[in-house]
Design a protein around this motif. Structure first.
Motif, short mmCIF file in Angstrom:
data_model
loop_
_atom_site.label_atom_id
_atom_site.label_comp_id
_atom_site.label_asym_id
_atom_site.label_seq_id
_atom_site.Cartn_x
_atom_site.Cartn_y
_atom_site.Cartn_z
N LEU A 160 -28.13 6.37 19.81
CA LEU A 160 -26.82 6.79 19.94
C LEU A 160 -26.90 7.64 21.08
N VAL A 161 -25.91 7.39 22.04
CA VAL A 161 -25.96 7.97 23.14
C VAL A 161 -24.25 8.59 23.14
N PHE A 162 -24.30 10.03 23.72
CA PHE A 162 -23.01 10.77 23.51
C PHE A 162 -22.80 11.08 24.94
N PHE A 163 -21.63 10.64 25.53
CA PHE A 163 -21.57 10.80 26.78
C PHE A 163 -20.36 12.18 26.98
N GLU A 164 -20.38 12.66 28.22
CA GLU A 164 -19.55 13.85 28.47
C GLU A 164 -17.96 13.45 28.38
N ASN A 165 -17.47 12.32 28.37
CA ASN A 165 -16.05 11.75 28.18
C ASN A 165 -15.77 11.76 26.72
N GLY A 166 -16.79 11.89 25.84
CA GLY A 166 -16.39 11.86 24.51
C GLY A 166 -16.83 10.51 23.74
N SER A 167 -17.11 9.63 24.76
CA SER A 167 -17.80 8.22 24.14
C SER A 167 -18.86 8.23 23.51
N VAL A 168 -19.14 7.73 22.55
CA VAL A 168 -20.45 7.44 21.80
C VAL A 168 -20.81 6.08 21.76
N LYS A 169 -21.95 5.67 22.41
CA LYS A 169 -22.28 4.24 22.45
C LYS A 169 -23.80 3.96 21.83
N ILE A 196 -19.12 2.62 20.31
CA ILE A 196 -18.96 2.82 18.56
C ILE A 196 -17.94 4.17 18.34
N SER A 197 -17.65 4.67 19.48
CA SER A 197 -16.67 5.80 19.31
C SER A 197 -15.54 5.73 18.39
N SER A 198 -14.76 4.68 18.20
CA SER A 198 -13.72 4.51 17.44
C SER A 198 -13.83 4.03 15.89
N LYS A 199 -15.37 3.95 15.62
CA LYS A 199 -15.69 3.18 14.44
C LYS A 199 -15.92 4.38 13.27
N MET A 212 -19.79 2.76 41.08
CA MET A 212 -19.65 2.98 39.87
C MET A 212 -19.46 4.39 39.40
N LEU A 213 -18.42 4.81 38.69
CA LEU A 213 -18.32 6.10 38.19
C LEU A 213 -19.34 6.51 37.32
N SER A 214 -19.95 7.66 37.61
CA SER A 214 -20.97 8.15 36.71
C SER A 214 -20.51 9.22 35.80
N ILE A 215 -21.05 8.80 34.37
CA ILE A 215 -20.51 9.43 33.19
C ILE A 215 -22.00 9.97 32.84
N LYS A 216 -21.98 11.17 32.75
CA LYS A 216 -23.23 11.98 32.23
C LYS A 216 -23.51 11.87 30.92
N ILE A 217 -24.62 11.97 30.47
CA ILE A 217 -25.00 12.13 28.96
C ILE A 217 -25.17 13.48 28.38
N ASN A 218 -24.77 13.66 27.49
CA ASN A 218 -24.66 15.03 26.69
C ASN A 218 -25.90 15.17 25.66
N LYS A 219 -26.11 13.91 24.98
CA LYS A 219 -26.96 13.89 23.67
C LYS A 219 -27.38 12.62 23.34
N VAL A 220 -28.65 12.40 23.05
CA VAL A 220 -29.35 11.01 22.32
C VAL A 220 -30.03 11.29 21.19
#
Length: 85
Positions: free
Chosen positions: A18-27, A82-85, A1-9
């Motif tokens: 709310l978890v902000f990932f380094e690739n710009g995704s928010v989940k 929820i990146s696109s919401k 699995m590709l590791s996508i690091k977390i920037n902020k929570v």
């Protein structure tokens, strides 16, 4: 699995993060659901403890203390995008 690091929570109400990932995704991650399978997470129902969540060094996960943490993979796989919401 590709590791996508977390920037902020950011802790939210109802044991959600709310978890902000380094690739710009928010989940959005539901810690309440996790506590059903992992009783040690029940302590996080205390809002004062839940609010203490931090990103671990290097962005490889989040933690509340030395015993309660979640990896970036767990958060990525078990969160709602929820990146696109």
């Amino acid at each position: 699995m590709l590791s996508i690091k977390i920037n902020k929570v950011i802790p939210m109400d109802d044991m959600k993060l709310l978890v902000f990932f380094e690739n710009g995704s928010v989940k959005q991650f539901d810690v309440g659901a996790l506590s059903k399978d992992c009783p040690e997470f029940e302590v996080l129902r205390d809002p004062a403890i839940f609010q203490c969540v931090e990103v671990e060094p290097g962005g490889y996960g989040i933690a509340w203390n030395d015993e309660l943490d979640c990896s970036e993979g767990e958060l990525w796989e078990n969160s709602i995008d929820i990146s696109s919401k």
